[in-house]
Design a protein around this motif. Structure first.
Motif, mmCIF file in Angstrom:
data_model
loop_
_atom_site.group_PDB
_atom_site.id
_atom_site.type_symbol
_atom_site.label_atom_id
_atom_site.label_comp_id
_atom_site.label_asym_id
_atom_site.label_seq_id
_atom_site.Cartn_x
_atom_site.Cartn_y
_atom_site.Cartn_z
ATOM 1 N N UNK A 24 0.843 -1.190 0.000
ATOM 2 C CA UNK A 24 0.000 0.000 0.000
ATOM 3 C C UNK A 24 0.875 1.236 0.000
ATOM 4 N N UNK A 25 0.349 2.332 0.498
ATOM 5 C CA UNK A 25 1.113 3.571 0.520
ATOM 6 C C UNK A 25 0.725 4.467 -0.633
ATOM 7 N N UNK A 26 1.579 5.420 -0.948
ATOM 8 C CA UNK A 26 1.272 6.367 -2.015
ATOM 9 C C UNK A 26 2.503 6.618 -2.879
ATOM 10 N N UNK A 27 2.245 7.023 -4.124
ATOM 11 C CA UNK A 27 3.308 7.331 -5.079
ATOM 12 C C UNK A 27 3.094 8.743 -5.580
ATOM 13 N N UNK A 28 4.176 9.502 -5.621
ATOM 14 C CA UNK A 28 4.119 10.877 -6.121
ATOM 15 C C UNK A 28 5.158 11.037 -7.219
ATOM 16 N N UNK A 29 4.757 11.650 -8.305
ATOM 17 C CA UNK A 29 5.670 11.915 -9.418
ATOM 18 C C UNK A 29 6.357 13.255 -9.179
ATOM 19 N N UNK A 30 7.663 13.241 -9.244
ATOM 20 C CA UNK A 30 8.450 14.466 -9.097
ATOM 21 C C UNK A 30 9.116 14.720 -10.438
ATOM 22 N N UNK A 31 8.732 15.777 -11.099
ATOM 23 C CA UNK A 31 9.281 16.084 -12.411
ATOM 24 C C UNK A 31 10.788 16.266 -12.369
ATOM 25 N N UNK A 32 11.401 16.151 -13.531
ATOM 26 C CA UNK A 32 12.847 16.350 -13.640
ATOM 27 C C UNK A 32 13.179 17.802 -13.314
ATOM 28 N N UNK A 33 14.111 18.006 -12.399
ATOM 29 C CA UNK A 33 14.469 19.361 -11.980
ATOM 30 C C UNK A 33 15.408 20.038 -12.964
ATOM 31 N N UNK A 34 16.142 19.254 -13.726
ATOM 32 C CA UNK A 34 17.028 19.792 -14.756
ATOM 33 C C UNK A 34 16.724 19.077 -16.053
ATOM 34 N N UNK A 35 17.043 19.708 -17.155
ATOM 35 C CA UNK A 35 16.671 19.168 -18.464
ATOM 36 C C UNK A 35 17.308 17.811 -18.764
ATOM 37 N N UNK A 36 18.466 17.536 -18.190
ATOM 38 C CA UNK A 36 19.124 16.261 -18.473
ATOM 39 C C UNK A 36 18.823 15.195 -17.412
ATOM 40 N N UNK A 37 17.923 15.461 -16.475
ATOM 41 C CA UNK A 37 17.525 14.494 -15.447
ATOM 42 C C UNK A 37 16.256 13.776 -15.886
ATOM 43 N N UNK A 38 16.073 12.563 -15.369
ATOM 44 C CA UNK A 38 14.848 11.827 -15.619
ATOM 45 C C UNK A 38 13.814 12.123 -14.538
ATOM 46 N N UNK A 39 12.557 11.877 -14.851
ATOM 47 C CA UNK A 39 11.487 12.031 -13.872
ATOM 48 C C UNK A 39 11.711 11.020 -12.753
ATOM 49 N N UNK A 40 11.482 11.450 -11.505
ATOM 50 C CA UNK A 40 11.644 10.527 -10.384
ATOM 51 C C UNK A 40 10.307 10.346 -9.679
ATOM 52 N N UNK A 41 10.202 9.232 -8.966
ATOM 53 C CA UNK A 41 8.974 8.881 -8.272
ATOM 54 C C UNK A 41 9.286 8.615 -6.807
ATOM 55 N N UNK A 42 8.449 9.138 -5.936
ATOM 56 C CA UNK A 42 8.599 8.961 -4.500
ATOM 57 C C UNK A 42 7.484 8.052 -3.995
ATOM 58 N N UNK A 43 7.859 7.005 -3.293
ATOM 59 C CA UNK A 43 6.911 6.103 -2.645
ATOM 60 C C UNK A 43 6.986 6.374 -1.145
ATOM 61 N N UNK A 44 5.839 6.509 -0.504
ATOM 62 C CA UNK A 44 5.782 6.723 0.945
ATOM 63 C C UNK A 44 4.791 5.773 1.579
ATOM 64 N N UNK A 45 5.182 5.282 2.742
ATOM 65 C CA UNK A 45 4.298 4.423 3.528
ATOM 66 C C UNK A 45 4.346 4.883 4.954
#
Length: 73
Positions: free
Chosen positions: A52-73
């Protein structure tokens, strides 16, 4: 849950996550939090589907970075 899955998730938390305790001053209690951050959404949902828990999408902070995802429980 299989023993191998638990071992995999423990490794993910060790390598990509953290476990913390936070005091909630409003109700004088403590909250345990597990968080994992990664760019592989499949791995994030592997953990979420089991606990369970939740997932949040964190956009790429710089143009050469990939999108990251945060999982929290």
């Amino acid at each position: 849950m299989k023993k191998e899955e638990l071992g995999y998730i423990a490794g993910v938390i060790d390598g990509e996550g953290c476990i913390g305790i936070k005091k909630d001053s409003r109700c004088n209690s403590y909250q345990v939090r597990v968080q994992i951050t990664n760019t592989d959404l499949r791995m994030i949902y592997f953990v979420k589907d089991r606990f369970g828990g939740s997932v949040r999408c964190r956009g790429a902070e710089k143009s050469n970075w990939r999108t990251r995802y945060d999982y929290s429980l």
